[in-house]
Design a protein around this motif. Structure first.
Motif, short mmCIF file in Angstrom:
data_model
loop_
_atom_site.label_atom_id
_atom_site.label_comp_id
_atom_site.label_asym_id
_atom_site.label_seq_id
_atom_site.Cartn_x
_atom_site.Cartn_y
_atom_site.Cartn_z
N LYS A 11 0.84 -1.20 0.00
CA LYS A 11 0.00 0.00 0.00
C LYS A 11 0.89 1.26 0.00
CE LYS A 11 -3.95 2.07 0.38
NZ LYS A 11 -4.91 2.10 -0.70
N ILE A 12 1.93 1.25 0.78
CA ILE A 12 2.84 2.40 0.83
C ILE A 12 3.48 2.62 -0.53
CG2 ILE A 12 5.05 3.20 1.77
CD1 ILE A 12 4.23 1.81 4.43
N ILE A 13 3.94 1.53 -1.16
CA ILE A 13 4.59 1.64 -2.46
C ILE A 13 3.61 2.14 -3.52
CG2 ILE A 13 5.64 0.28 -4.34
CD1 ILE A 13 6.90 -1.46 -2.05
N SER A 14 2.41 1.59 -3.53
CA SER A 14 1.45 2.01 -4.56
C SER A 14 1.00 3.46 -4.36
CB SER A 14 0.24 1.08 -4.58
OG SER A 14 -0.50 1.18 -3.40
N SER A 15 0.86 3.89 -3.11
CA SER A 15 0.44 5.27 -2.88
C SER A 15 1.59 6.25 -3.16
CB SER A 15 -0.11 5.47 -1.47
OG SER A 15 0.89 5.23 -0.51
N SER A 16 2.82 5.84 -2.94
CA SER A 16 3.94 6.73 -3.24
C SER A 16 4.16 6.87 -4.75
CB SER A 16 5.20 6.26 -2.54
OG SER A 16 5.67 5.05 -3.09
N LYS A 17 3.84 5.82 -5.51
CA LYS A 17 3.96 5.89 -6.96
C LYS A 17 2.87 6.76 -7.56
CE LYS A 17 6.33 1.54 -7.80
NZ LYS A 17 6.25 0.22 -8.41
N SER B 150 1.71 9.44 -6.25
CA SER B 150 1.97 10.87 -5.95
C SER B 150 2.83 11.54 -6.99
CB SER B 150 2.68 11.01 -4.61
OG SER B 150 1.86 10.51 -3.59
#
Length: 50
Positions: free
Chosen positions: A42-48, A50
């Motif tokens: 989830k962190i990786i997908s949300s940072s991508k 942005s």
């Protein structure tokens, strides 16, 4: 990097579960690493995004 490490940890836990020569890891450990993988994903997908 950490997501890859978490995936590898799950892989080794699953191997230990399947092996007769190693003690099976507790279900708690497997569940916890699965939660960690979901959080990291989830962190990786949300940072991508942005």
């Amino acid at each position: 990097m950490s997501a890859k490490e978490a995936d590898e940890t799950l892989y080794w836990l699953k191997l230990c579960e399947a092996s007769s020569s190693y003690p099976a890891p507790s279900k708690f450990l497997v569940e916890e690493i699965e939660v960690i993988i979901r959080i990291l994903s989830k962190i990786i997908s949300s940072s991508k995004a942005s």
